[in-house]
Design a protein around this motif. Structure first.
Motif, PDB file in Angstrom:
ATOM      1  N   UNK A   1       0.873  -1.169   0.000  1.00  0.00           N
ATOM      2  CA  UNK A   1       0.000   0.000   0.000  1.00  0.00           C
ATOM      3  C   UNK A   1       0.912   1.222   0.000  1.00  0.00           C
ATOM      4  N   UNK A   2       0.642   2.185  -0.858  1.00  0.00           N
ATOM      5  CA  UNK A   2       1.530   3.339  -0.997  1.00  0.00           C
ATOM      6  C   UNK A   2       0.845   4.619  -0.538  1.00  0.00           C
ATOM      7  N   UNK A   3       1.602   5.465   0.147  1.00  0.00           N
ATOM      8  CA  UNK A   3       1.118   6.793   0.515  1.00  0.00           C
ATOM      9  C   UNK A   3       2.189   7.814   0.186  1.00  0.00           C
ATOM     10  N   UNK A   4       1.758   9.056  -0.025  1.00  0.00           N
ATOM     11  CA  UNK A   4       2.712  10.133  -0.290  1.00  0.00           C
ATOM     12  C   UNK A   4       2.099  11.459   0.134  1.00  0.00           C
ATOM     13  N   UNK A   5       2.774  12.138   1.050  1.00  0.00           N
ATOM     14  CA  UNK A   5       2.359  13.466   1.474  1.00  0.00           C
ATOM     15  C   UNK A   5       3.387  14.480   1.026  1.00  0.00           C
TER      16      UNK A   5
ATOM     17  N   UNK B   1      -1.676  12.433  -0.026  1.00  0.00           N
ATOM     18  CA  UNK B   1      -1.983  13.379   1.036  1.00  0.00           C
ATOM     19  C   UNK B   1      -1.420  14.741   0.656  1.00  0.00           C
ATOM     20  N   UNK B   2      -1.876  15.767   1.352  1.00  0.00           N
ATOM     21  CA  UNK B   2      -1.349  17.110   1.138  1.00  0.00           C
ATOM     22  C   UNK B   2       0.105  17.178   1.577  1.00  0.00           C
ATOM     23  N   UNK B   3       0.866  18.063   0.959  1.00  0.00           N
ATOM     24  CA  UNK B   3       2.262  18.265   1.324  1.00  0.00           C
ATOM     25  C   UNK B   3       2.345  18.674   2.797  1.00  0.00           C
TER      26      UNK B   3
ATOM     27  N   UNK C   1       4.218   1.531   2.108  1.00  0.00           N
ATOM     28  CA  UNK C   1       5.348   2.194   1.473  1.00  0.00           C
ATOM     29  C   UNK C   1       5.124   3.698   1.480  1.00  0.00           C
ATOM     30  N   UNK C   2       6.188   4.444   1.786  1.00  0.00           N
ATOM     31  CA  UNK C   2       6.086   5.901   1.851  1.00  0.00           C
ATOM     32  C   UNK C   2       7.381   6.545   1.381  1.00  0.00           C
ATOM     33  N   UNK C   3       7.350   7.861   1.221  1.00  0.00           N
ATOM     34  CA  UNK C   3       8.549   8.598   0.867  1.00  0.00           C
ATOM     35  C   UNK C   3       9.403   8.793   2.116  1.00  0.00           C
ATOM     36  N   UNK C   4      10.663   9.147   1.903  1.00  0.00           N
ATOM     37  CA  UNK C   4      11.547   9.421   3.033  1.00  0.00           C
ATOM     38  C   UNK C   4      11.076  10.647   3.805  1.00  0.00           C
ATOM     39  N   UNK C   5      10.512  11.602   3.111  1.00  0.00           N
ATOM     40  CA  UNK C   5       9.994  12.806   3.761  1.00  0.00           C
ATOM     41  C   UNK C   5       8.830  12.456   4.687  1.00  0.00           C
ATOM     42  N   UNK C   6       7.978  11.519   4.282  1.00  0.00           N
ATOM     43  CA  UNK C   6       6.897  11.066   5.152  1.00  0.00           C
ATOM     44  C   UNK C   6       7.444  10.273   6.331  1.00  0.00           C
TER      45      UNK C   6
END
Length: 343
Positions: A238-242, A266-268, A288-293
Motif C-alpha cells: 500500500x503506498x502513501x505520499x504526502x 496526502x497534502x504536502x 510504502x512511503x517517501x523518506x519525507x513522510x
C-alpha cells in the motif's frame, strides 16, 4: 480540496473558469505585490541582509514541492566533498518551535522543525537552522563554522541577498495555467527564470537552457529496524505520499515494478496520525512511503510496536557529469570572492 485546486491549476478543470471572477482579481493583486517586492530588491530600496559567506538559494516559482530538498541534499554532499562546511536554512514549514531562529539537532522532531529540515539534517549531518526570517537563520549558522549557506526554498524571500539561484521545475506539470496564486500556481512569472543561474528540470523533458535532473531510488528501508529490501520482496504493498506531487512517488514505484493494491495521496507536509496510517496499512501487507513522510512517522516507533511492515524509499538527485562540473565551477568562482574553503 487540495486535489481540486491542483486540477484547476494543472488540468484546466472547468471549475477554474467558474471560479475565475473571484480568483482572477486576487491573482492579479498577488502578482502586483510580487512584482513590487522584486523591483524593490533590484533597486536596492528594500532592507536586505548580506551574509559574510556565499548564499545559494534553491527555490521555485510555483507553489508546492518540485524536488527542492533532494537538490539541497545533493549540493550539501557535493560541497562537503570539496572541503566546504555547508549549512542549510529553511522556513521550517509545518513545524512550530518555541522560538526562532531554531537550530536542528538529533533530538528535534518534525512538530518543532517541520519535515524537510529534519530530513536534511538526518541525511547530511550538517547544521540546519530554521526561521520565518531567513536572515536570522543564516546568522544562527555562522557561529557553527559554516562557510557557505544553502536555503531550502526562499527564492522570493528578498530580505536575504543571494549569490546563486537555482529554480527547480516539475518537468511533468511545468507551470500549469501560468496564472498567479490563487488562480494558478505561480509565485512569480516565468520570465523570472531568465535571471537565475540554474533552471533544473525534475523529470519530464528538459527544455533549452534547463538542466536535466532525475531522482534515483535506492532500496526500501524498514522504518523500525533499518533493514533494507528490494521492491520485488514486498508483497501486497500500500503506498502513501504526502509531498507536493504525490503522483511522482507512485510513478517511481511503477518504474520499479511495484504494483500497490492501493495508493493514497496526502497534502504536502501532512501531519499524520497513527490510527489513520494503521488503517491504511491494513489494506495490504506492506506500507510504502517517501523518506519525507518517514521522518514524521518515526515518532510512532516507540509508541506503537505494530509497524514492522512500514517502509520508506530514499531517493537521490542525479545530474550528468557535465552539469555537475558546471554547477560546482560556478560555486567555486563565487566562493573565491569570499576566501578559500576550510580544509
Amino acid at each position: 480540496m487540495a486535489g481540486l485546486v491542483e486540477k484547476i491549476w494543472f488540468e484546466n478543470h472547468p471549475l477554474g473558469w467558474i471560479s475565475a471572477p473571484l480568483l482572477w482579481p486576487l491573482s492579479k493583486l498577488f502578482g502586483a505585490i510580487a512584482k513590487k517586492r522584486r523591483a524593490a530588491f533590484l533597486a536596492g530600496t528594500s532592507d536586505v541582509y548580506r551574509a559574510p559567506v556565499p548564499v545559494i538559494v534553491v527555490g521555485n516559482i510555483t507553489v508546492g514541492g518540485n524536488g527542492k530538498t533532494p537538490v539541497v541534499i545533493w549540493l550539501v554532499e557535493q560541497l562537503k566533498a570539496k572541503g566546504f562546511n555547508p549549512g542549510v536554512v529553511s522556513r521550517g514549514y509545518g513545524g512550530k518551535a518555541e522560538s526562532y531562529p531554531f537550530v536542528v539537532d538529533e533530538n528535534t522532531n518534525t512538530d518543532k522543525a517541520g519535515d524537510e529540515p529534519v530530513l536534511i539534517y538526518q541525511r547530511t549531518e550538517v547544521p540546519v537552522a530554521i526561521s520565518p526570517v531567513r536572515s536570522d537563520a543564516v546568522k544562527a549558522l555562522l557561529p557553527l563554522g559554516v562557510d557557505i549557506v544553502i536555503t531550502d526554498d526562499g527564492l522570493q524571500h528578498y530580505k536575504l541577498a543571494r549569490d546563486i539561484e537555482f529554480v527547480i521545475v516539475d518537468g511533468e506539470r511545468r507551470f500549469g495555467n501560468q496564472h498567479y496564486i490563487p488562480f494558478g500556481p505561480l509565485r512569480e512569472q516565468t520570465e523570472r527564470l531568465n535571471s537565475v543561474d540554474f533552471v533544473v528540470c525534475n523529470g519530464g523533458k528538459a527544455e533549452t537552457d534547463e538542466i536535466a535532473m532525475s531522482l534515483k531510488p535506492a532500496e526500501f528501508i524498514n522504518l523500525k529496524t533499518g533493514k533494507r529490501a528490494s521492491a520485488d520482496s514486498l508483497d501486497a504493498p500500500v503506498a502513501l505520499a504526502g509531498i507536493g506531487n504525490p503522483q511522482r512517488f507512485f510513478n517511481t514505484l511503477a518504474s520499479l515494478g511495484v504494483k500497490p493494491v492501493h495508493c493514497e495521496p496526502f497534502a504536502d507536509h501532512k501531519a499524520f496520525e497513527y490510527t489513520q496510517l494503521d488503517a491504511l496499512a491494513k489494506k495490504g501487507q506492506n506500507l510504502l512511503m517517501t523518506e519525507k513522510d518517514a521522518v514524521k512517522c518515526r515518532a510512532f516507533i516507540n509508541q506503537y510496536p505494530d509497524i514492522e511492515n512500514w517502509w520508506y524509499l530514499p531517493v537521490d538527485a542525479a545530474f550528468s557529469d557535465t552539469d555537475t562540473t558546471n554547477i560546482l565551477n560556478k560555486i567555486m568562482k563565487v566562493k573565491d570572492g569570499y576566501g578559500s574553503p576550510t580544509a
